[in-house]
Scaffold this motif. Structure first.
Motif, mmCIF file in Angstrom:
data_model
loop_
_atom_site.group_PDB
_atom_site.id
_atom_site.type_symbol
_atom_site.label_atom_id
_atom_site.label_comp_id
_atom_site.label_asym_id
_atom_site.label_seq_id
_atom_site.Cartn_x
_atom_site.Cartn_y
_atom_site.Cartn_z
ATOM 1 N N LEU A 22 2.675 7.593 4.238
ATOM 2 C CA LEU A 22 2.252 8.211 5.494
ATOM 3 C C LEU A 22 3.172 7.832 6.650
ATOM 4 N N THR A 47 0.233 4.388 -0.269
ATOM 5 C CA THR A 47 -0.240 5.495 0.569
ATOM 6 C C THR A 47 0.190 5.284 2.007
ATOM 7 N N ASN A 58 0.852 -1.187 0.000
ATOM 8 C CA ASN A 58 0.000 0.000 0.000
ATOM 9 C C ASN A 58 0.901 1.255 0.000
HETATM 10 C C1 LIG Z 1 -3.859 2.039 2.129
HETATM 11 O O1 LIG Z 1 -3.483 2.788 3.256
HETATM 12 C C2 LIG Z 1 -4.334 3.926 3.470
HETATM 13 C C3 LIG Z 1 -3.709 4.745 4.596
HETATM 14 O O2 LIG Z 1 -3.440 3.936 5.709
HETATM 15 C C4 LIG Z 1 -5.720 3.450 3.791
HETATM 16 O O3 LIG Z 1 -6.578 4.557 3.986
HETATM 17 C C5 LIG Z 1 -6.248 2.601 2.625
HETATM 18 O O4 LIG Z 1 -7.497 2.058 2.943
HETATM 19 C C6 LIG Z 1 -5.258 1.487 2.302
HETATM 20 N N1 LIG Z 1 -5.674 0.829 1.073
HETATM 21 C C7 LIG Z 1 -5.854 -0.471 1.016
HETATM 22 C C8 LIG Z 1 -6.256 -1.013 -0.320
HETATM 23 O O5 LIG Z 1 -5.687 -1.208 1.991
#
Ligand SMILES: *[C@@H]1O[C@H](CO)[C@@H](O)[C@H](O)[C@H]1NC(C)=O
Ligand SMILES: *[C@@H]1O[C@H](CO)[C@@H](O)[C@H](O)[C@H]1NC(C)=O
Ligand SMILES: *[C@@H]1O[C@H](CO)[C@@H](O)[C@H](O)[C@H]1NC(C)=O
Length: 296
Positions: A92, A88, A86
């Motif tokens: 973070l 993102t 992930n």
């Molecule tokens: C990826 O990480 C972000 C931030 O923690 C979160 O909001 C999101 O749901 C995650 N995406 C998946 C596909 O798990």
């Protein structure tokens, strides 16, 4: 294996006694540096990861951010080869520049890709690491003790293994099939004889941009092509010789791991030969020039 490692050290007794008597280091060939290059940043940290857990990565970033050798302005680049991580969440928890790469060519391909895509933007020093740092309790003190603003190349992995150019191999079962002499020729041209070559391990080292750029892009492009071009000669039967070879774990990757010191013109002469082992850490009467190579 044992026979191989003894052969690799050449006349073993001579080598050992020389090391114990600590003669002045023999300089390797003079390094060619890109002295015209003016870096805009002090340090880049390039981390290659596959699927390490986020806490592992954030703890590594914390260690780096608080390390005395890391300037506050250091830029962190994380490259992940996991198709599912992930990005993102990774951004973070690390504040790094995060990039996903195809799972090809192990950490060597990651470093080569970074060098080639950031060629005109490399910081004064670039620290290359895998997310799972080998022997961190010794690697971090070595960085603190031996890294200076003059550092050209400093390995943070096991040092002291050398081999004779045309017959390179090591006690971990790796044998060279022409990569070392070819790399020497690409790095130094044919004006110096390829003699004893120091090998690098574990994909952890720091190098200056002037030194990285000193050998020209072609060397890095050729190494990267050797890793990724599955139809090329580094994946062909003459090189692979029946050994395991996959896109995500190419046999040529072992050569690339070992050849960084040579590419960075810090593998000839006795470069790194006086460097204490990672476990010993510091040698009595030692000096910062014992490990790695300086630019000036
Ligand atoms: C990826 O990480 C972000 C931030 O923690 C979160 O909001 C999101 O749901 C995650 N995406 C998946 C596909 O798990
Ligand atoms: C990332 O940067 C933001 C803004 O500078 C800061 O508030 C946050 O604490 C940082 N997070 C980490 C994990 O360093
Ligand atoms: C070195 O390479 C150059 C250019 O390829 C060639 O002209 C020259 O003959 C070579 N010298 C030796 C000693 O091999």
């Amino acid at each position: 294996m044992l026979v191989l490692s003894l052969l690799a050290l050449g006349p073993g007794v001579g080598f050992l006694s020389q090391n114990l008597l600590r003669p002045p280091p023999t300089p390797g060939p003079t390094a060619r540096l890109d002295t015209a290059y003016m870096p805009q940043a002090a340090m880049d940290i390039v981390i290659s990861t596959y699927a390490e857990a986020l806490p592992t990565l954030s703890s590594l970033i914390h260690t780096l951010r608080t390390h005395p050798s890391t300037p506050p302005s250091a830029r962190v680049y994380i490259y992940t080869k996991s198709p599912t991580s992930n990005l993102t969440a990774l951004r973070l928890s690390t504040n790094a520049t995060v990039t996903r790469l195809p799972n090809i060519g192990r950490e060597g391909e990651t470093y080569l890709t970074h060098i080639l895509t950031h060629w005109d933007d490399l910081a004064r020093h670039v620290l290359f690491l895998q997310a799972s740092v080998h022997n961190p309790r010794e690697a971090w003190p070595r960085l603190a003790r031996y890294f200076t603003s003059q550092t050209g190349m400093l390995s943070l992995g096991p040092t002291g293994t050398t081999c004779p150019c045309g017959h390179c191999g090591d006690r971990w079962g790796w044998t060279d099939s022409g990569v070392i002499p070819a790399t020497w020729a690409a790095v130094y041209g044919n004006t110096t004889t390829c003699g004893t070559v120091g090998l690098t391990y574990k994909g952890q080292f720091i190098a200056s941009a002037k030194r990285i750029r000193g050998v020209g892009r072609g060397v890095y492009e050729a190494l990267r092509m050797g890793l990724v071009d599955m139809g090329g000669e580094m994946h062909g039967p003459r090189y692979v010789r029946g050994r395991e070879d996959r896109a995500d774990a190419p046999y040529f990757g072992f050569a690339v791991e070992r050849v960084w010191g040579l590419v960075l013109q810090c593998a000839g002469g006795e470069a790194g030969m006086r460097c204490p082992s990672l476990l010993a850490g510091w040698r009595r009467g030692g000096e910062s020039g014992d490990c790695g190579c300086f630019d000036g």
